[in-house]
Design a protein around this motif. Structure first.
Motif, mmCIF file in Angstrom:
data_model
loop_
_atom_site.group_PDB
_atom_site.id
_atom_site.type_symbol
_atom_site.label_atom_id
_atom_site.label_comp_id
_atom_site.label_asym_id
_atom_site.label_seq_id
_atom_site.Cartn_x
_atom_site.Cartn_y
_atom_site.Cartn_z
ATOM 1 N N ILE A 27 -6.067 4.174 -3.978
ATOM 2 C CA ILE A 27 -5.474 2.963 -3.404
ATOM 3 C C ILE A 27 -6.557 1.942 -3.064
ATOM 4 O O ILE A 27 -6.404 0.745 -3.303
ATOM 5 C CB ILE A 27 -4.663 3.316 -2.132
ATOM 6 C CG1 ILE A 27 -3.507 4.236 -2.477
ATOM 7 C CG2 ILE A 27 -4.158 2.044 -1.454
ATOM 8 C CD1 ILE A 27 -2.578 3.696 -3.525
ATOM 9 N N CYS A 66 3.428 6.033 -5.515
ATOM 10 C CA CYS A 66 3.332 6.108 -6.978
ATOM 11 C C CYS A 66 2.155 6.972 -7.422
ATOM 12 O O CYS A 66 2.303 7.846 -8.290
ATOM 13 C CB CYS A 66 3.200 4.702 -7.569
ATOM 14 S SG CYS A 66 4.675 3.686 -7.409
ATOM 15 N N VAL A 67 0.978 6.739 -6.818
ATOM 16 C CA VAL A 67 -0.216 7.519 -7.182
ATOM 17 C C VAL A 67 -0.042 8.980 -6.777
ATOM 18 O O VAL A 67 -0.406 9.897 -7.527
ATOM 19 C CB VAL A 67 -1.476 6.916 -6.525
ATOM 20 C CG1 VAL A 67 -2.690 7.808 -6.787
ATOM 21 C CG2 VAL A 67 -1.733 5.513 -7.045
ATOM 22 N N LEU A 83 2.230 1.734 -3.507
ATOM 23 C CA LEU A 83 1.155 2.210 -4.383
ATOM 24 C C LEU A 83 0.799 3.664 -4.093
ATOM 25 O O LEU A 83 0.594 4.470 -5.008
ATOM 26 C CB LEU A 83 -0.089 1.325 -4.209
ATOM 27 C CG LEU A 83 -0.030 -0.086 -4.796
ATOM 28 C CD1 LEU A 83 -1.265 -0.869 -4.395
ATOM 29 C CD2 LEU A 83 0.102 -0.034 -6.312
ATOM 30 N N ASN A 101 0.822 -1.220 0.000
ATOM 31 C CA ASN A 101 0.000 0.000 0.000
ATOM 32 C C ASN A 101 0.848 1.257 0.000
ATOM 33 O O ASN A 101 0.511 2.241 -0.669
ATOM 34 C CB ASN A 101 -0.934 -0.007 1.214
ATOM 35 C CG ASN A 101 -2.237 -0.724 0.941
ATOM 36 O OD1 ASN A 101 -3.193 -0.152 0.448
ATOM 37 N ND2 ASN A 101 -2.258 -2.016 1.235
ATOM 38 N N ILE A 121 -7.736 0.272 -6.199
ATOM 39 C CA ILE A 121 -6.740 -0.699 -6.667
ATOM 40 C C ILE A 121 -6.811 -1.975 -5.823
ATOM 41 O O ILE A 121 -6.725 -3.090 -6.339
ATOM 42 C CB ILE A 121 -5.320 -0.092 -6.608
ATOM 43 C CG1 ILE A 121 -5.184 1.045 -7.630
ATOM 44 C CG2 ILE A 121 -4.261 -1.164 -6.874
ATOM 45 C CD1 ILE A 121 -3.888 1.821 -7.521
#
Length: 306
Positions: A164, A48-49, A45, A42, A167
């Motif tokens: 997140i 990155c986001v 992610l 998490n 995803i």
């Protein structure tokens, strides 16, 4: 007068953390991994986001996504550069760490402006052609207020947490599809019909999607409390920078355009901005206007772009 601190910053933080925590639980159980591994996935992610929406990459992406264009005509370039220089100088007196924003034009006829990401401010062609120079300065100062108080960062953190979560839900959709496919195949082999399996899969995915959307909707109701307070606070930044009366002038233009229609309690909860009349009253109190004898030039027709 000191600019108040927002009472609702914590709402963004708490809701974002709750959303990420839910994503961790989902990933941990769906992938059958340890809690530490789920948190690790998490966090990666999230970073990155977040980078895709904030900072150099995020600003570049948001400018393209929102159709922001650099000033093109000499009138726009010279006028907006001068306004940006002056407003930044005024606001940075109170926020020394504030970085100068890049100013962009939005090809829309309505009167609007907004701050994006780390250092981007956009203003519509409608605002440039309809507002006088003082009003444009007040609006730009308001947007600088959002950047100075990191309101755009708070919103991006909140939106990133929901990305997140979406995803994290993907494996559930994939697994449910595969399980449904297997049961549909078995049901088809036994009875020649797979309506029950496909129907159950459809119900499951609809419930999952409905739950996600409702959770998102409830989150925005809470977060909009903070968003409306951020608007009051950004108004106060503009006023403190010396554009209080110009901002009031702009609000009266805005009030005439939308008639300050009050649509009820639920509509207010869903709104990111307070009613214009409330913002007028807030700034009148902030700069000390107490009677109609305090004159404001509402009819100055000196435009930035003709």
């Amino acid at each position: 007068m000191e600019i108040r601190k927002s009472k609702f910053n914590y709402v963004y933080i708490i809701w974002a953390l709750l959303t990420v925590f839910i994503a961790v639980i989902i990933i941990k159980n769906v992938l059958s991994i340890s809690t530490a591994a789920a948190w690790g996935i998490n966090i990666v992610l999230f970073i990155c986001v977040f980078v895709l929406n904030y900072g150099l990459v995020g600003d570049w992406r948001n400018r393209i996504r929102h159709g922001l264009k650099k000033p093109a005509t000499l009138n726009e370039v010279n006028g907006l550069n001068a306004v940006n220089d002056e407003v930044f100088e005024q606001v940075s007196k109170f926020y020394p760490k504030l970085k100068k924003a890049e100013l962009f034009v939005i090809a829309e006829d309505n009167i609007n402006a907004y701050a994006l990401g780390l250092n981007t401010i956009g203003i519509t062609k409608g605002a440039l052609s309809s507002l006088n120079i003082g009003q444009v300065k007040a609006v730009i100062a308001h947007e600088y207020g959002h950047l100075a108080n990191r309101d755009t960062l708070n919103l991006i953190l909140f939106n990133t947490s929901f990305t997140i979560l979406s995803i994290a839900l993907l494996p559930i959709y994939i697994l449910s599809f595969l399980v449904g496919l297997v049961f549909a195949f078995m049901e088809g082999m036994l009875s020649g019909d797979s309506k029950v399996s496909t129907g159950l899969l459809s119900v499951f995915t609809r419930i999952l999607r409905w739950s996600y959307l409702k959770y998102n909707e409830i989150g925005y109701y809470f977060v909009n409390l903070g968003s409306r307070d951020f608007e009051y606070r950004a108004d106060e930044v503009s006023a403190k920078a010396g554009y209080g009366k110009e901002l009031l002038s702009f609000f009266y233009v805005l009030e005439q355009l939308d008639n300050d229609v009050r649509k009820g309690f639920l509509a207010l909860l869903a709104s990111t901005h307070p009613y214009t009349s409330y913002r007028i009253k807030n700034i009148e109190n902030f700069i000390g206007i107490t009677s109609s004898t305090d004159k404001i030039d509402y009819h100055n027709n000196s435009k930035l772009v003709n």
